[in-house]
Design a protein around this motif. Structure first.
Motif, PDB file in Angstrom:
ATOM      1  N   LYS A  51       0.830  -1.205   0.000  1.00  0.00           N
ATOM      2  CA  LYS A  51       0.000   0.000   0.000  1.00  0.00           C
ATOM      3  C   LYS A  51       0.868   1.260   0.000  1.00  0.00           C
ATOM      4  N   ILE A  52       1.921   1.240   0.806  1.00  0.00           N
ATOM      5  CA  ILE A  52       2.824   2.393   0.867  1.00  0.00           C
ATOM      6  C   ILE A  52       3.485   2.620  -0.487  1.00  0.00           C
ATOM      7  N   ALA A  53       3.888   1.539  -1.146  1.00  0.00           N
ATOM      8  CA  ALA A  53       4.519   1.669  -2.465  1.00  0.00           C
ATOM      9  C   ALA A  53       3.548   2.293  -3.469  1.00  0.00           C
ATOM     10  N   VAL A  54       2.287   1.865  -3.441  1.00  0.00           N
ATOM     11  CA  VAL A  54       1.280   2.415  -4.348  1.00  0.00           C
ATOM     12  C   VAL A  54       1.040   3.889  -4.034  1.00  0.00           C
ATOM     13  N   LEU A  55       0.953   4.222  -2.752  1.00  0.00           N
ATOM     14  CA  LEU A  55       0.751   5.622  -2.370  1.00  0.00           C
ATOM     15  C   LEU A  55       1.927   6.496  -2.782  1.00  0.00           C
ATOM     16  N   ARG A  56       3.135   5.982  -2.625  1.00  0.00           N
ATOM     17  CA  ARG A  56       4.317   6.753  -3.061  1.00  0.00           C
ATOM     18  C   ARG A  56       4.295   6.988  -4.565  1.00  0.00           C
ATOM     19  N   GLN A  57       3.939   5.933  -5.316  1.00  0.00           N
ATOM     20  CA  GLN A  57       3.867   6.054  -6.762  1.00  0.00           C
ATOM     21  C   GLN A  57       2.799   7.087  -7.156  1.00  0.00           C
ATOM     22  N   ALA A  58       1.646   7.036  -6.492  1.00  0.00           N
ATOM     23  CA  ALA A  58       0.574   7.992  -6.776  1.00  0.00           C
ATOM     24  C   ALA A  58       1.014   9.417  -6.440  1.00  0.00           C
ATOM     25  N   ALA A  59       1.727   9.574  -5.335  1.00  0.00           N
ATOM     26  CA  ALA A  59       2.213  10.905  -4.955  1.00  0.00           C
ATOM     27  C   ALA A  59       3.212  11.429  -5.977  1.00  0.00           C
ATOM     28  N   GLU A  60       4.128  10.569  -6.407  1.00  0.00           N
ATOM     29  CA  GLU A  60       5.106  10.985  -7.424  1.00  0.00           C
ATOM     30  C   GLU A  60       4.399  11.385  -8.717  1.00  0.00           C
ATOM     31  N   HIS A  61       3.401  10.596  -9.102  1.00  0.00           N
ATOM     32  CA  HIS A  61       2.627  10.905 -10.308  1.00  0.00           C
ATOM     33  C   HIS A  61       1.919  12.249 -10.133  1.00  0.00           C
ATOM     34  N   GLY A  62       1.334  12.457  -8.956  1.00  0.00           N
ATOM     35  CA  GLY A  62       0.637  13.710  -8.678  1.00  0.00           C
ATOM     36  C   GLY A  62       1.563  14.916  -8.720  1.00  0.00           C
ATOM     37  N   TRP A  63       2.729  14.786  -8.108  1.00  0.00           N
ATOM     38  CA  TRP A  63       3.687  15.895  -8.126  1.00  0.00           C
ATOM     39  C   TRP A  63       4.164  16.176  -9.546  1.00  0.00           C
ATOM     40  N   SER A  64       4.356  15.122 -10.322  1.00  0.00           N
ATOM     41  CA  SER A  64       4.769  15.286 -11.721  1.00  0.00           C
ATOM     42  C   SER A  64       3.686  16.013 -12.515  1.00  0.00           C
ATOM     43  N   ASP A  65       2.428  15.589 -12.320  1.00  0.00           N
ATOM     44  CA  ASP A  65       1.320  16.265 -12.996  1.00  0.00           C
ATOM     45  C   ASP A  65       1.238  17.730 -12.586  1.00  0.00           C
ATOM     46  N   LEU A  66       1.404  17.993 -11.315  1.00  0.00           N
ATOM     47  CA  LEU A  66       1.346  19.366 -10.817  1.00  0.00           C
ATOM     48  C   LEU A  66       2.450  20.207 -11.444  1.00  0.00           C
ATOM     49  N   SER A  68       3.894  19.749 -14.206  1.00  0.00           N
ATOM     50  CA  SER A  68       3.674  19.877 -15.651  1.00  0.00           C
ATOM     51  C   SER A  68       2.413  20.661 -15.990  1.00  0.00           C
ATOM     52  N   GLY A  69       1.688  21.085 -14.965  1.00  0.00           N
ATOM     53  CA  GLY A  69       0.472  21.859 -15.205  1.00  0.00           C
ATOM     54  C   GLY A  69      -0.739  21.002 -15.525  1.00  0.00           C
ATOM     55  N   ARG A  70      -0.627  19.693 -15.309  1.00  0.00           N
ATOM     56  CA  ARG A  70      -1.751  18.781 -15.581  1.00  0.00           C
ATOM     57  C   ARG A  70      -2.580  18.619 -14.296  1.00  0.00           C
ATOM     58  N   PHE A  71      -3.480  19.558 -14.071  1.00  0.00           N
ATOM     59  CA  PHE A  71      -4.346  19.485 -12.899  1.00  0.00           C
ATOM     60  C   PHE A  71      -5.588  20.313 -13.152  1.00  0.00           C
ATOM     61  N   ASP A  72      -6.633  20.038 -12.383  1.00  0.00           N
ATOM     62  CA  ASP A  72      -7.871  20.809 -12.434  1.00  0.00           C
ATOM     63  C   ASP A  72      -7.916  21.707 -11.213  1.00  0.00           C
ATOM     64  N   ASP A  73      -8.180  22.974 -11.436  1.00  0.00           N
ATOM     65  CA  ASP A  73      -8.336  23.919 -10.336  1.00  0.00           C
ATOM     66  C   ASP A  73      -9.805  23.896  -9.927  1.00  0.00           C
ATOM     67  N   VAL A  74     -10.090  23.481  -8.714  1.00  0.00           N
ATOM     68  CA  VAL A  74     -11.466  23.304  -8.248  1.00  0.00           C
ATOM     69  C   VAL A  74     -11.756  24.333  -7.157  1.00  0.00           C
ATOM     70  N   GLU A  75     -12.879  25.024  -7.331  1.00  0.00           N
ATOM     71  CA  GLU A  75     -13.310  25.994  -6.332  1.00  0.00           C
ATOM     72  C   GLU A  75     -13.755  25.262  -5.067  1.00  0.00           C
ATOM     73  N   ASP A  76     -13.598  25.879  -3.921  1.00  0.00           N
ATOM     74  CA  ASP A  76     -13.973  25.260  -2.643  1.00  0.00           C
ATOM     75  C   ASP A  76     -15.416  24.757  -2.650  1.00  0.00           C
ATOM     76  N   ASP A  77     -16.333  25.551  -3.208  1.00  0.00           N
ATOM     77  CA  ASP A  77     -17.752  25.173  -3.219  1.00  0.00           C
ATOM     78  C   ASP A  77     -18.016  23.939  -4.081  1.00  0.00           C
ATOM     79  N   ASP A  78     -17.146  23.655  -5.031  1.00  0.00           N
ATOM     80  CA  ASP A  78     -17.330  22.533  -5.947  1.00  0.00           C
ATOM     81  C   ASP A  78     -16.533  21.297  -5.539  1.00  0.00           C
ATOM     82  N   LEU A  79     -15.801  21.383  -4.452  1.00  0.00           N
ATOM     83  CA  LEU A  79     -14.889  20.306  -4.072  1.00  0.00           C
ATOM     84  C   LEU A  79     -15.618  18.997  -3.774  1.00  0.00           C
ATOM     85  N   ASP A  80     -16.719  19.050  -3.013  1.00  0.00           N
ATOM     86  CA  ASP A  80     -17.458  17.821  -2.690  1.00  0.00           C
ATOM     87  C   ASP A  80     -17.928  17.118  -3.959  1.00  0.00           C
TER      88      ASP A  80
END
Length: 97
Positions: A51-66, A68-80
């Protein structure tokens, strides 16, 4: 296979649990009970490491996307709603895979 003898100290509750498992016929002796407990701990540890290995991989992928500008900017009201939609997409992907 080398079998090592160890002395262990159990609480009264643990001692009673071991005795009841042996008396129930599920295990032949206390050693079998303790070995099964160690097998369960080993499996739990391996699952935690996976599980830790998968979470680390997901975090690395997330940081890479961030980065590279590959992310969605979500307003607080739309977060749920956004998180709910992610859950639906993940469930659909899991059932399809």
């Amino acid at each position: 296979m080398i079998l090592a003898t160890r002395n262990v100290v159990l609480s009264q509750r643990q001692h009673e649990l071991v005795d009841s498992l042996v008396k129930s016929g599920h295990y032949q002796n206390a050693s079998e009970v303790l070995r099964e407990g160690l097998r369960l701990l080993e499996r739990e540890h391996e699952e935690d490491q996976a599980k830790i290995a998968v979470l680390r991989q997901a975090a690395e992928h997330g940081w890479s996307d961030l980065a590279s500008g590959r992310f969605d900017d979500v307003e607080d009201d739309d977060l749920d709603s956004f998180v709910r939609q992610l859950g639906i997409r993940a469930a659909e992907a899991q059932s399809a895979g």
